[in-house]
Each structure stands twice: as C-alpha cells, then as structure tokens.
Design an enzyme around this catalytic site. Structure first.
Site, PDB file in Angstrom:
ATOM      1  CG  ASN A 208      -0.536  -0.323   2.482  1.00  0.00           C
ATOM      2  OD1 ASN A 208       0.514   0.640   2.690  1.00  0.00           O
ATOM      3  ND2 ASN A 208      -0.599  -1.077   3.171  1.00  0.00           N
ATOM      4  CE  LYS A 287       9.556 -10.586 -14.306  1.00  0.00           C
ATOM      5  NZ  LYS A 287      10.982  -9.880 -15.636  1.00  0.00           N
ATOM      6  CE  LYS A 335      -8.391  -1.725  13.192  1.00  0.00           C
ATOM      7  NZ  LYS A 335      -7.710  -0.603  12.060  1.00  0.00           N
TER       8      LYS A 335
END
Length: 397
Positions: A208, A287, A335
């Site tokens: 992120n 890869k 939360k």
C-alpha cells in the site's frame, strides 16, 4: 512542540558556524521565532548580516557598536525565551559558561537565561577529550544543561575523531525534546509504522502507499516526552529518529513476530502501521513469467496483529489506527470495540492532505469511554503530539 516557541540561537567561533544557518532554517520550518546571539569570533566565519537576513531579527554580537539602541541587548534578547541553543559551542564558550564568565554579548546573554539550554559542542577531538573540558561539560550537565554530543569524523584540522558538530536533525530533535512535556518519562512505548510487503514472486509484492511518516512522527514525539521507544517499521525511506530502538521488518508475519516479542515490555502499544490485509496464497521463489502467469491470483488473509494484541493478557494501553473511505466514525467505533482497544485514531483518506504520502493529516480520536476528539488538518508532528496528549491522559486515569 517547537511551533510558536521563541528560541535564542547562540553561535560561537568555530568553523562549524556555517552549519548554524541550517539549524536556524530548520527551527523556522518547525514554526519557531529565532533570535541570534554571536561571539565576535563567530562573525569572522558568518556575518551577522546573514543571520539578520534569515532570522528577520536584529543579531546580538557587539553591543558597543550599536550605541543608539534603547535597551540592554544581552538582557532584551533573553526576555520571554522558551529555550536557548548554542550550536556550535566551542571549548572557550563552554568553559566561560561553567565558570560564570560574561565578557561578550553571547556569554552575557547566557548568564541571563531563565529557560532550558541545549549545547552542541564542536572542536578538535583532543580538545574535546581534555579533562578540563569534560569537567566543564559534566558540571553543566549537573545544572540541567542538555548536550548534543559531537560526532566522529573528519575534522577541520585534518584529524579524524569525535568533535564534529552533530547533524542538524539531531540538534533540532534535542530542542524539541527539551520543549516537550515529560509526560511519558520511564514509559516503554511500542510503535509500528509504514507498510508491509507480501511477496507474490521474487520481484512483485502486495502493499500500500504508506510512507511511515505518521508512525515515525509518533516515535519521535514519544521519545521527546521521555519514553523508551521501540519502533517497528515496514519498508520505508525514512531515517529512524535518533534515540529510539528500531526494528525493521518486511511482511505482516515478520511484523507480528516483532510486535509479540516486544509487547510484553510495553506499557503503551500504538499500531500505526498499514499492515497489508492480504498476501498471495502461493509464492514463487523465482520471477513468474508474464506469459505463464495464472489469470487468477489467489489471496489469503494476513495475521490480524491488533486483534491478537487485544486478546493477549497484560496491562497495556492499546491504540489502533484506521484509514477509511466511508462511514468513517461508524467503522472506527466498530473496530474499537471488536479489537478491544483503548483508543483509535481514524482518518478519511479521501480528504485532501489527509491520505497516504503527505506531511499533514486530519484525524478523529475516539476512546473506549466514548470521548471523541476531532483534530483539523495539521502537520503530522503536531498530530502526533496531540495523540500523545490523549495517551498520557488515559495513562493517568
């Protein structure tokens, strides 16, 4: 904690005097109003006019040259000060201050101080090691003066040793520490920061945009308040704040292990990291070639470190973070309850200046008692200070 403060920057006759210009700039960037006092020898290295231009305040360096002034310079410059810092400080100035000698504008001002003092020495390594210099430094420490020890490296004389003026950021951090309330003195605070990366193959990963700036700002602010800080961070380009214990991790699993290893020592745990919620169910060591890649990437959930901490026995204050795009307060309250938190900090990442990769943030702080504090858009260092105000208040309760 520097913003809005009135600071005197003392400059003495060292080749490192030019670095005081950078210190002046950084203090101003943090929001301080800075007045400069110099020795006459310092004026041989950097002119008073340069400091006057940058500080936008008259510079005190030779009171006898300005016979037209109506005040007493070395007294006037110390009025209303929040802090003074001498950088660079020569052995001469340190010795005069320890002996109570006031024979120029700077040392006269220093004897009139009624505020905290930070000293950053700079000199030849043999001079710094001299027993008399060390005695003077020791005496001033006993009087409450803070020192930013010089660093090792090449010196102006060509020698290599301890005597270089500390880096600007270290000096500014010490100034911030001296101005901060000692509300977390002796408290161990564990803080997580940055993203995690979950490998897909040898060159690709799930992550992120977190930069770690909020967590690093919290670590620096907690250290300034006297805390023993353990900073566990994912991959970031930031330099860990000086004076904190830094643990570097990459994946959510590594962060979990590091957190659980240290959580038992911590009185406060602040989970500011943006831990990836998913990872690839199958990781290739090499890869994956584009032509042979599967059309569907299977994901699995990563460890919920915050949930595990909330269920782990122990007397600790647990603070979570939430980045939301809708139903911001409702999701934060949910939360807070589900993960058994004492406090949660939530922000709307769609808001301008409050998402990932910015120097600012706007957050809402909720605690288990139902208290809600809205913090407007401000620098992340200021957000960190306000969050820690809440943490200190909860600890007292």
């Amino acid at each position: 904690m520097i913003s809005g403060k009135k600071i005197m920057l003392g400059v003495s006759g060292s080749i490192a005097a030019y670095k005081a210009l950078d210190i002046l700039r950084r203090l101003q960037e943090e929001g301080a109003s800075v007045r400069v006092a110099m020795t006459k020898n310092a004026a041989h290295f950097v002119s008073p006019m340069t400091f006057l231009t940058l500080s936008r305040h008259p510079v005190l360096w030779d009171e006898f040259r300005d016979s037209g002034r109506s005040d007493i310079g070395h007294i006037a410059i110390t009025e209303g000060l929040d802090l003074a810092v001498i950088a660079p400080a020569t052995a001469n100035v340190i010795g005069k201050l320890a002996a109570g000698i006031a024979d120029d504008a700077l040392t006269s001002a220093l004897l009139a101080l009624e505020c905290p003092l930070v000293i950053a020495p700079a000199m030849n390594d043999r001079m710094y090691r001299n027993p008399v210099v060390q005695r003077n430094i020791g005496f001033l420490r006993e009087q409450g003066v803070r020192f930013v020890d010089p660093e090792e490296g090449p010196l102006a004389c060509g020698a290599i040793g301890q005597g270089r003026l500390a880096e600007t950021e270290r000096i500014v951090q010490e100034v911030a520490s001296a101005l901060s309330p000692r509300s977390l003195a002796g408290v161990t605070v564990l803080i997580t920061a940055g993203p995690t990366r979950e490998p897909i193959d040898a060159v690709r990963f799930i992550s992120n945009p977190s930069t770690g700036r909020m967590g690093f700002a919290l670590a620096e602010a907690a250290r300034n308040r006297g805390a023993d800080v353990i900073l566990i961070s994912g991959p970031t380009e930031l330099t860990p704040p000086w004076g904190v214990s830094h643990v570097s991790v990459t994946t959510a699993a590594e962060m979990r292990r590091a957190v659980m290893d240290s959580a038992g020592k911590a009185r406060v745990v602040i989970m500011a990291a943006a831990v990836s919620d998913f990872r690839s169910a199958e990781r290739s060591e090499g890869k994956i070639k584009k032509e042979s890649a599967p059309e569907v990437l299977r994901l699995e959930r990563t460890e919920d470190i915050l949930l595990e901490l909330g269920r782990t026995p122990g007397k600790r204050l647990l603070v979570g973070f939430a980045a939301e795009t809708d139903s911001v307060i409702q999701n934060a309250r949910q939360k807070l309850k589900q993960k058994n938190l004492d406090m949660i900090v939530v922000n709307d990442i769609t808001r301008q200046g409050a998402g990932f990769g910015t120097d600012t943030n706007a957050v809402t702080v909720l605690d288990r008692s139902g208290a809600v504090t809205d913090l407007p858009l401000m620098k992340k260092s200021e957000v960190a200070a306000r969050i820690l105000d809440n943490v200190a208040e909860l600890l007292q309760k």
